[in-house]
Design a protein around this motif. Structure first.
Motif, short mmCIF file in Angstrom:
data_model
loop_
_atom_site.label_atom_id
_atom_site.label_comp_id
_atom_site.label_asym_id
_atom_site.label_seq_id
_atom_site.Cartn_x
_atom_site.Cartn_y
_atom_site.Cartn_z
N VAL A 197 -38.11 57.64 5.05
CA VAL A 197 -39.42 57.02 5.22
C VAL A 197 -40.45 57.75 4.39
O VAL A 197 -40.23 58.89 3.95
CB VAL A 197 -39.89 57.04 6.70
CG1 VAL A 197 -38.90 56.37 7.62
CG2 VAL A 197 -40.21 58.45 7.16
N SER A 198 -41.56 57.09 4.17
CA SER A 198 -42.75 57.73 3.62
C SER A 198 -43.88 57.45 4.60
O SER A 198 -44.40 56.34 4.65
CB SER A 198 -43.09 57.19 2.23
OG SER A 198 -44.37 57.67 1.83
N ALA A 199 -44.21 58.45 5.38
CA ALA A 199 -45.29 58.27 6.35
C ALA A 199 -46.60 57.96 5.65
O ALA A 199 -47.46 57.26 6.19
CB ALA A 199 -45.43 59.53 7.21
N GLY A 224 -45.84 54.19 4.14
CA GLY A 224 -45.27 53.25 5.09
C GLY A 224 -43.88 52.75 4.73
O GLY A 224 -43.27 51.99 5.49
N VAL A 225 -43.34 53.18 3.59
CA VAL A 225 -42.01 52.75 3.16
C VAL A 225 -40.96 53.21 4.18
O VAL A 225 -40.92 54.38 4.57
CB VAL A 225 -41.68 53.33 1.77
CG1 VAL A 225 -40.21 53.07 1.41
CG2 VAL A 225 -42.59 52.73 0.71
N GLY A 226 -40.11 52.29 4.62
CA GLY A 226 -39.02 52.61 5.52
C GLY A 226 -39.39 52.71 6.99
O GLY A 226 -38.51 52.83 7.86
N VAL A 227 -40.69 52.64 7.33
CA VAL A 227 -41.12 52.81 8.72
C VAL A 227 -40.68 51.62 9.57
O VAL A 227 -40.28 51.77 10.73
CB VAL A 227 -42.65 53.01 8.80
CG1 VAL A 227 -43.12 53.02 10.27
CG2 VAL A 227 -43.04 54.31 8.13
N ALA A 247 -36.09 61.46 7.52
CA ALA A 247 -36.32 62.17 6.25
C ALA A 247 -37.63 61.69 5.65
O ALA A 247 -37.69 60.63 5.02
CB ALA A 247 -35.16 61.94 5.30
N ASN A 248 -38.69 62.43 5.87
CA ASN A 248 -40.01 62.03 5.41
C ASN A 248 -40.24 62.41 3.95
O ASN A 248 -39.51 63.23 3.38
CB ASN A 248 -41.08 62.68 6.29
CG ASN A 248 -42.46 62.09 6.05
OD1 ASN A 248 -42.60 60.93 5.65
ND2 ASN A 248 -43.48 62.90 6.27
N LEU A 287 -47.63 55.04 12.99
CA LEU A 287 -46.99 54.30 14.09
C LEU A 287 -48.01 53.67 15.02
O LEU A 287 -47.82 52.55 15.50
CB LEU A 287 -46.05 55.22 14.87
CG LEU A 287 -44.82 55.73 14.12
CD1 LEU A 287 -44.02 56.69 15.00
CD2 LEU A 287 -43.93 54.59 13.66
N ILE A 288 -49.09 54.38 15.30
CA ILE A 288 -50.09 53.84 16.24
C ILE A 288 -51.17 53.05 15.51
O ILE A 288 -52.07 52.50 16.15
CB ILE A 288 -50.72 54.95 17.10
CG1 ILE A 288 -51.59 55.87 16.25
CG2 ILE A 288 -49.66 55.74 17.85
CD1 ILE A 288 -52.42 56.85 17.06
#
Length: 457
Positions: free
Chosen positions: A158-160, A163-166, A130-131, A33-34
């Protein structure tokens, strides 16, 4: 974990807090995110202890992101209790909460327990994230009705890591608020890095500077595993104060998380405007403490020496502080210009002077001499001592002296045969500059610049 009794403190920037049990990927999502590798990512549970803060920019708007330590249902160890208390305060202050779960593991009883705690603490909108939803099979699990029983909206897959879904998650978060009139950029604060050996009291000192308990303080060494930054404002001026990992020899840093935290602490020094080197009044200096001061000087940062635990020095007399000052000055003789403060983070003795000293150092670091001041200074300095030259070189002819830049102050000595000037003469000029103009707390750069020919005006 219970709700804090203090009133909620609001600032102009919205705050989004990441919560969840251990090892669900909060730090990875925080870094995503940052857009920085700030929080240490590890498969080892309880890597994140202190609160991590950063800023996220999405579609032209900034909001603050807070990463918390993993949830433990019944914390018994001192560290776990403090992690829970700090996470509780962060949740209470949140404008929105991201509740992370591991979609591959499915719903865990600890997830339900933590969600119940969150609802007692905060009424802010809560997103179920949901990671680790990296593939179609993982995303298919989200249709299970167990997730809806939590009483939240549908999960955000999401996939942290990838980046998928972020992006979709960020759209959902930012749609909560009306951004009309919000600032799309922030002014640059003074970046202050607090460095020192392990267990010297850096975190306690940071808490005293900001006026509240924001980072974990423990007698257990290596509590801080990653740099912790706090944005504070005093007298209309902003400071980004960063508590770094306690310094040890690299050969003694065995855990990967500690090793990464150490690397990032050194990176913090590279970017700092001012470095606070915290020393212990009860022990002698180590070589790596001198090295920390040297790194600050090499990077051009301001330097403030703070001797902590002054309250533990026994049988102090009226001249004790002079003796201790001489002791530390002798061992850090290469930075005689750095201000020296004796404080106690435990009793708050003289800790209020730290920000005042930082202001003073930053003012000195930003000082600029006019061309006339610089030339008058040069004539006076040369009248007392002319430059000697290196054997085998032509005699150097000095044409001028001026300040090229500030933060840190950078001066140029214009000469013919620049490589003939000895380093000792540049040190002589630096010492004379400090005698006449101060520059306390900041390194000074003086370089030679070769001039082939200079006409007389």
């Amino acid at each position: 974990m219970t709700a804090p009794k203090t009133k909620k403190k609001r600032s102009g920037m919205k705050t989004v807090v990441l919560v969840g049990r251990t090892n669900v990927g909060k730090s990875t999502l925080f870094n995503r995110l940052i857009e920085q590798k700030k929080a240490v990512e590890s498969s080892t549970p309880k890597t994140t202890r202190d609160i991590n803060r950063g800023e996220c920019l999405w579609r032209g708007n900034y909001f603050r992101v807070v990463d918390t330590g993993g949830f433990v249902e019944r914390p018994r160890e001192e560290i776990d209790v403090q992690v829970a208390r700090h996470a509780s305060k962060a949740i209470a202050d949140a404008d929105a909460v991201l509740f992370l779960v591991d979609v591959k593991e499915g719903l865990n009883p600890l997830d339900r327990a933590y969600l119940g705690v969150i609802r007692k603490i905060s009424s802010a909108p809560t997103f179920l994230v949901a990671n680790k939803a990296d593939g179609a099979r993982a995303r298919g699990v989200l249709s299970d009705p167990q997730w809806l029983k939590l009483g939240l909206s549908a999960p955000h897959p999401v996939s942290a890591m990838s980046g998928v879904g972020v992006g979709d998650l960020l759209d959902a978060i930012t749609s909560l608020w009306d951004w009309t009139g919000e600032q799309s950029a922030t002014s640059e604060p003074i970046r202050v890095a607090i460095v020192g050996r392990t267990n010297v009291g850096k975190s306690s000192l940071l808490n005293k500077i900001i006026g509240e308990e924001r980072v974990i303080v423990s007698s257990v060494p290596h509590t801080t595993r990653e740099p912790q930054d706090m944005l504070i404002e005093r007298g209309g001026r902003q400071y980004l104060v960063i508590d770094t990992v306690g310094m040890r020899k690299k050969s003694r840093v065995k855990e990967r998380a500690d090793r990464e935290g150490l690397i990032r602490s050194i990176e913090v020094i590279h970017k700092a405007d001012c470095v606070i080197l915290v020393l212990d009044a009860t022990v002698t200096l180590a070589k790596h403490e001198s090295r920390l001061a040297q790194i600050a000087v090499e990077e051009g940062a301001g330097l403030l020496l703070v001797v902590n635990k002054w309250d533990l020095v026994e049988e102090k007399k009226s001249k004790s502080i002079l003796a201790y000052e001489a002791f530390f000055r002798e061992r850090l003789a290469f930075v005689p210009w750095a201000p020296l403060l004796f404080v106690s983070a435990l009793t708050a003795q003289r800790t209020g002077k730290i920000l005042e000293s930082i202001d003073s150092v930053e003012q000195e670091r930003s000082k600029i001499l006019s061309p006339d001041e610089a030339l008058v200074f040069l004539k006076k300095a040369m009248s007392k001592q002319k430059p000697q030259w290196i054997f085998g070189k032509k005699k150097p002819m000095v044409y001028g002296f001026f300040q090229r830049s500030a933060r840190p102050p950078m001066f140029i000595l214009e000469v013919r045969e620049a490589d003939a000037i000895q380093y000792g003469y540049l040190r002589y000029l630096e010492n004379r500059l400090r005698e006449q103009f101060g520059f306390q707390g900041t390194p000074i750069r003086i370089a030679t610049e070769q001039v082939i020919k200079k006409l007389k005006s």
